[in-house]
Design a protein around this motif. Structure first.
Motif, mmCIF file in Angstrom:
data_model
loop_
_atom_site.group_PDB
_atom_site.id
_atom_site.type_symbol
_atom_site.label_atom_id
_atom_site.label_comp_id
_atom_site.label_asym_id
_atom_site.label_seq_id
_atom_site.Cartn_x
_atom_site.Cartn_y
_atom_site.Cartn_z
ATOM 1 N N ALA A 115 0.901 -1.130 0.156
ATOM 2 C CA ALA A 115 -0.030 -0.123 -0.022
ATOM 3 C C ALA A 115 0.985 1.237 0.190
ATOM 4 C CB ALA A 115 -0.972 -0.018 1.288
ATOM 5 N N PHE A 116 1.797 1.312 0.813
ATOM 6 C CA PHE A 116 2.867 2.658 0.795
ATOM 7 C C PHE A 116 3.382 2.693 -0.572
ATOM 8 C CE2 PHE A 116 2.639 1.943 5.485
ATOM 9 C CZ PHE A 116 1.961 3.251 5.827
ATOM 10 N N SER A 117 4.093 1.576 -1.210
ATOM 11 C CA SER A 117 4.637 1.598 -2.225
ATOM 12 C C SER A 117 4.002 1.936 -3.590
ATOM 13 C CB SER A 117 5.308 0.217 -2.590
ATOM 14 O OG SER A 117 6.244 0.115 -3.686
ATOM 15 N N ARG A 118 2.699 1.499 -3.665
ATOM 16 C CA ARG A 118 1.880 1.675 -4.963
ATOM 17 C C ARG A 118 0.847 2.694 -4.870
ATOM 18 N NH1 ARG A 118 5.722 -0.859 -6.504
ATOM 19 N NH2 ARG A 118 5.765 -2.505 -8.292
ATOM 20 N N PHE A 119 0.394 2.723 -3.650
ATOM 21 C CA PHE A 119 -0.976 3.935 -3.761
ATOM 22 C C PHE A 119 -0.353 5.438 -3.058
ATOM 23 C CE2 PHE A 119 -2.982 -0.205 -2.822
ATOM 24 C CZ PHE A 119 -3.276 -0.450 -4.135
ATOM 25 N N ARG A 120 -1.140 6.458 -3.555
ATOM 26 C CA ARG A 120 -0.850 7.534 -2.955
ATOM 27 C C ARG A 120 -1.843 8.079 -2.319
ATOM 28 N NH1 ARG A 120 3.204 5.845 -4.029
ATOM 29 N NH2 ARG A 120 5.097 6.386 -5.158
ATOM 30 N N PHE A 121 -1.932 8.263 -1.001
ATOM 31 C CA PHE A 121 -3.239 8.329 -0.240
ATOM 32 C C PHE A 121 -3.012 9.516 1.096
ATOM 33 C CE2 PHE A 121 -1.396 4.711 1.244
ATOM 34 C CZ PHE A 121 -1.132 4.659 2.586
ATOM 35 N N THR A 122 -3.833 10.066 1.681
ATOM 36 C CA THR A 122 -3.557 11.039 2.826
ATOM 37 C C THR A 122 -2.995 10.334 3.938
ATOM 38 O OG1 THR A 122 -5.514 12.249 1.726
ATOM 39 C CG2 THR A 122 -4.759 12.803 4.095
ATOM 40 N N GLY A 123 -2.006 11.087 4.407
ATOM 41 C CA GLY A 123 -1.394 10.347 5.298
ATOM 42 C C GLY A 123 -0.366 9.232 5.185
ATOM 43 N N ARG A 124 0.012 9.140 4.120
ATOM 44 C CA ARG A 124 1.000 8.318 3.575
ATOM 45 C C ARG A 124 2.247 8.538 4.219
ATOM 46 N NH1 ARG A 124 4.498 8.220 -0.484
ATOM 47 N NH2 ARG A 124 5.473 6.307 -1.175
ATOM 48 N N VAL A 126 3.038 10.502 6.658
ATOM 49 C CA VAL A 126 2.849 10.552 8.070
ATOM 50 C C VAL A 126 3.102 9.256 8.665
ATOM 51 C CG1 VAL A 126 1.555 11.292 9.955
ATOM 52 C CG2 VAL A 126 1.782 12.988 8.173
ATOM 53 N N GLY A 127 2.365 8.382 8.012
ATOM 54 C CA GLY A 127 2.423 6.816 8.360
ATOM 55 C C GLY A 127 3.871 6.323 8.114
ATOM 56 N N LEU A 128 4.537 6.507 7.164
ATOM 57 C CA LEU A 128 5.931 5.908 7.022
ATOM 58 C C LEU A 128 6.613 6.710 8.017
ATOM 59 C CD1 LEU A 128 6.295 6.113 2.989
ATOM 60 C CD2 LEU A 128 6.436 4.187 4.722
ATOM 61 N N THR A 129 6.706 8.023 8.609
ATOM 62 C CA THR A 129 7.441 8.654 9.368
ATOM 63 C C THR A 129 7.109 7.917 10.685
ATOM 64 O OG1 THR A 129 7.502 10.493 8.038
ATOM 65 C CG2 THR A 129 8.200 10.647 10.417
ATOM 66 N N SER A 130 5.880 7.550 10.890
ATOM 67 C CA SER A 130 5.484 7.270 12.336
ATOM 68 C C SER A 130 6.193 5.781 12.570
ATOM 69 C CB SER A 130 3.880 7.160 12.625
ATOM 70 O OG SER A 130 3.522 8.495 12.384
ATOM 71 N N LEU A 131 5.930 5.127 11.633
ATOM 72 C CA LEU A 131 6.563 3.543 11.649
ATOM 73 C C LEU A 131 8.228 3.711 11.936
ATOM 74 C CD1 LEU A 131 4.895 1.547 8.733
ATOM 75 C CD2 LEU A 131 4.645 1.501 11.319
ATOM 76 N N LEU A 132 8.856 4.622 11.119
ATOM 77 C CA LEU A 132 10.169 4.701 11.373
ATOM 78 C C LEU A 132 10.674 5.168 12.807
ATOM 79 C CD1 LEU A 132 13.055 4.562 10.118
ATOM 80 C CD2 LEU A 132 12.489 7.298 9.397
ATOM 81 N N ILE A 133 9.694 6.190 13.402
ATOM 82 C CA ILE A 133 10.257 6.758 14.725
ATOM 83 C C ILE A 133 9.715 5.479 15.624
ATOM 84 C CG2 ILE A 133 9.435 8.364 16.318
ATOM 85 C CD1 ILE A 133 8.701 10.263 14.174
ATOM 86 N N ILE A 134 8.855 4.898 15.509
ATOM 87 C CA ILE A 134 8.332 3.807 16.482
ATOM 88 C C ILE A 134 9.359 2.762 16.460
ATOM 89 C CG2 ILE A 134 6.440 1.995 17.098
ATOM 90 C CD1 ILE A 134 4.326 4.174 16.176
ATOM 91 N N GLN A 135 9.909 2.249 15.503
ATOM 92 C CA GLN A 135 10.824 1.132 15.586
ATOM 93 C C GLN A 135 11.943 1.582 16.129
ATOM 94 O OE1 GLN A 135 11.514 -0.131 11.418
ATOM 95 N NE2 GLN A 135 12.662 1.748 10.867
ATOM 96 N N MET A 136 12.235 2.657 16.468
ATOM 97 C CA MET A 136 13.652 3.026 17.060
ATOM 98 C C MET A 136 13.438 2.692 18.640
ATOM 99 S SD MET A 136 14.324 6.845 15.473
ATOM 100 C CE MET A 136 14.676 7.194 13.713
ATOM 101 N N PHE A 137 12.451 2.610 19.090
ATOM 102 C CA PHE A 137 12.445 2.129 20.598
ATOM 103 C C PHE A 137 12.190 0.587 20.516
ATOM 104 C CE2 PHE A 137 10.775 6.442 19.854
ATOM 105 C CZ PHE A 137 11.665 7.114 21.094
ATOM 106 N N PRO A 138 13.020 -0.035 21.453
ATOM 107 C CA PRO A 138 12.758 -1.245 21.592
ATOM 108 C C PRO A 138 11.434 -1.796 22.536
ATOM 109 C CG PRO A 138 14.767 -0.746 22.509
ATOM 110 C CD PRO A 138 14.250 0.399 22.195
ATOM 111 N N GLN A 139 10.970 -3.027 21.848
ATOM 112 C CA GLN A 139 9.578 -3.415 22.467
ATOM 113 C C GLN A 139 9.723 -3.558 23.801
ATOM 114 O OE1 GLN A 139 8.453 -6.927 20.522
ATOM 115 N NE2 GLN A 139 6.169 -6.512 20.708
#
Length: 304
Positions: A115-124, A126-139
């Motif tokens: 979805a992130f690679s092929r579609f262009r939608f509102t919040g795309r 922001v969603g990629l940036t949020s995933l990048l920030i969240i994965q910096m913190f260990p679970q």
């Protein structure tokens, strides 16, 4: 008219440096030998603890101090004792959890990355940036919040509360979604979009393109994601110990820890035997799929 003939005398460089013999031991040692020496040192460094724990598993005394002399006693009593414990039940729980997380991670991360690679939608973005920030913190930093969340959620949906295998699988899936989505996202960006356009001309829908074309081309990276998810989940201890509290629901990591948690009753020989058997599925899976690791990771490490 006279023709002047000039003779060209080859000029040789007058150097005092001796010519190195490529067949000499010194040349081989400087060019190639040090690499072999480093490799031998690394292999020995990795094999010493493995040999020691194998020796401890064959020592019927059950202590690590009695295993200082390697293979002084060879007895399979520790392996025989595993049949009288819940070890095989814990192994089954770990395999069920690890396989479920691997399959779920591949399906969820692949769908999100497509979805992130092929579609262009509102919040795309922001969603990629949020995933990048969240994965910096260990679970594991959030295990207190996870415990409280599952404790309250269990009052409403008991199957997703504390001491639930399904709840633990859901926690693992949430923690693995970010990094694997980015890994697959980079790989999907390397697949030409012209394939999608040609498939649309032939009358295929987005779902058919995803299942019949994209996933087949992404088989190497999907294998890497499944392999890494299985390895990281099978031996995880901290979150599993917080979520699973009843002995019948324990994973093999929690069960092995319970055998050596008490210093007075610690049976290190039985622990070593169980650890060796528990490492066999990961070892076989890694050896079988290791050819996909380097290729899949380098293919996925592409800036989108």
């Amino acid at each position: 008219m006279a023709t002047q003939v000039t003779s060209k005398t080859p000029v040789t460089a007058n150097t005092d440096e001796p010519v190195q013999n490529k067949h000499s031991f010194g040349f081989w040692l400087r060019e190639y030998g040090w690499r072999h020496l480093v490799g031998v040192v690394v292999v020995i460094y990795a094999l010493v603890p493995i040999i020691y724990i194998i020796s401890a598993s064959l020592n019927p005394g059950g202590t690590l101090t009695g295993s200082n002399q390697l293979f002084q006693k060879i007895d399979f009593e520790n392996y025989q004792r595993l049949g009288g414990t819940r070890f095989w039940h814990w192994m089954g729980n770990s395999l069920v959890i690890a396989i479920s997380v691997s399959v779920g991670t591949v399906l969820m991360a692949a769908a999100a990355a497509y979805a992130f690679s092929r579609f262009r939608f509102t919040g795309r973005r922001v969603g990629l940036t949020s995933l990048l920030i969240i994965q910096m913190f260990p679970q594991m930093l959030a295990f207190v919040a996870i415990f409280l969340l599952l404790l309250n959620l269990g009052d409403v949906v008991p199957i997703l509360g504390v001491n639930s295998t399904l709840a633990l699988i859901a926690v693992y899936l949430g923690g693995a979604l970010g990094v694997n989505t980015f890994l697959l996202y980079g790989f999907f960006n390397t697949i030409p979009k012209e394939l999608d356009e040609a498939a649309k001309i032939d009358g295929l829908s987005h779902g058919q393109i995803y299942w019949q074309i994209i996933l087949r081309l992404a088989a190497p990276i999907l294998s890497v994601v499944a392999l890494l998810s299985f390895i990281s989940t099978f031996g995880e201890f901290v979150i599993a110990r917080v979520v699973l509290q009843q002995e019948e629901n324990w994973t093999v990591a929690i069960g092995l820890y319970s055998w050596v948690a008490s210093r007075l009753d610690a049976n290190w020989g039985q622990f070593a035997a169980g650890a060796i058997i528990a490492s066999i599925p990961i070892l076989l899976l890694f050896l079988f799929l290791q050819k996909y690791i380097v290729g899949g990771l380098t293919a996925g490490a592409v800036k989108g």
